[in-house]
Design a protein around this motif. Structure first.
Motif, PDB file in Angstrom:
ATOM      1  N   ARG A   1       0.813  -1.214   0.000  1.00 20.10           N
ATOM      2  CA  ARG A   1       0.000   0.000   0.000  1.00 20.10           C
ATOM      3  C   ARG A   1       0.848   1.266   0.000  1.00 20.10           C
ATOM      4  NH1 ARG A   1      -4.687  -0.188   4.169  1.00 20.10           N
ATOM      5  NH2 ARG A   1      -5.348   1.536   2.835  1.00 20.10           N
TER       6      ARG A   1
ATOM      7  N   SER B   1      -9.534   1.769  -0.205  1.00 19.96           N
ATOM      8  CA  SER B   1      -9.739   2.428   1.078  1.00 19.96           C
ATOM      9  C   SER B   1     -10.559   3.695   0.891  1.00 19.96           C
ATOM     10  CB  SER B   1      -8.382   2.776   1.703  1.00 19.96           C
ATOM     11  OG  SER B   1      -8.552   3.675   2.771  1.00 19.96           O
ATOM     12  N   GLU B   2     -11.531   3.900   1.746  1.00 19.49           N
ATOM     13  CA  GLU B   2     -12.315   5.133   1.692  1.00 19.49           C
ATOM     14  C   GLU B   2     -11.490   6.327   2.155  1.00 19.49           C
ATOM     15  OE1 GLU B   2     -16.167   4.924   3.482  1.00 19.49           O
ATOM     16  OE2 GLU B   2     -16.606   2.996   2.542  1.00 19.49           O
ATOM     17  N   GLU B   3     -10.445   6.074   2.937  1.00 25.07           N
ATOM     18  CA  GLU B   3      -9.605   7.155   3.464  1.00 25.07           C
ATOM     19  C   GLU B   3      -8.687   7.744   2.407  1.00 25.07           C
ATOM     20  OE1 GLU B   3      -7.504   5.687   6.857  1.00 25.07           O
ATOM     21  OE2 GLU B   3      -9.344   5.213   7.934  1.00 25.07           O
ATOM     22  N   ASP B   4      -7.948   6.883   1.701  1.00 33.92           N
ATOM     23  CA  ASP B   4      -6.947   7.399   0.761  1.00 33.92           C
ATOM     24  C   ASP B   4      -6.983   6.744  -0.617  1.00 33.92           C
ATOM     25  OD1 ASP B   4      -5.887   4.913   1.329  1.00 33.92           O
ATOM     26  OD2 ASP B   4      -4.071   5.670   2.290  1.00 33.92           O
TER      27      ASP B   4
END
Length: 66
Positions: free
Chosen positions: A9, A29-32
């Protein structure tokens, strides 16, 4: 012989090619937006999709251990 999906990642650029190619194996990923491996040991009928996802990864964040 089964294969195992390895994702780095730290080099993933979040293109989403893997999730588009094999949504049963990958997500983002919803974050990045980086790769999330849903299933690191694909079923035999999913191995072709896993190989395609690895080949289509623009940052070489994915690999297979055989």
């Amino acid at each position: 012989m089964s294969i195992k999906i390895i994702a780095d990642r730290s080099v993933c650029v979040g293109s989403g090619n893997c999730a588009f190619t094999a949504p049963e194996l990958f997500d983002q990923s919803e974050e990045d937006g980086t790769v999330l491996v849903i299933k690191d040991v694909p079923d035999p009928d999913q191995e072709e999709a896993a190989r395609e996802a690895v080949a289509y990864c623009p940052s070489a964040a994915l690999s297979l251990h055989e």
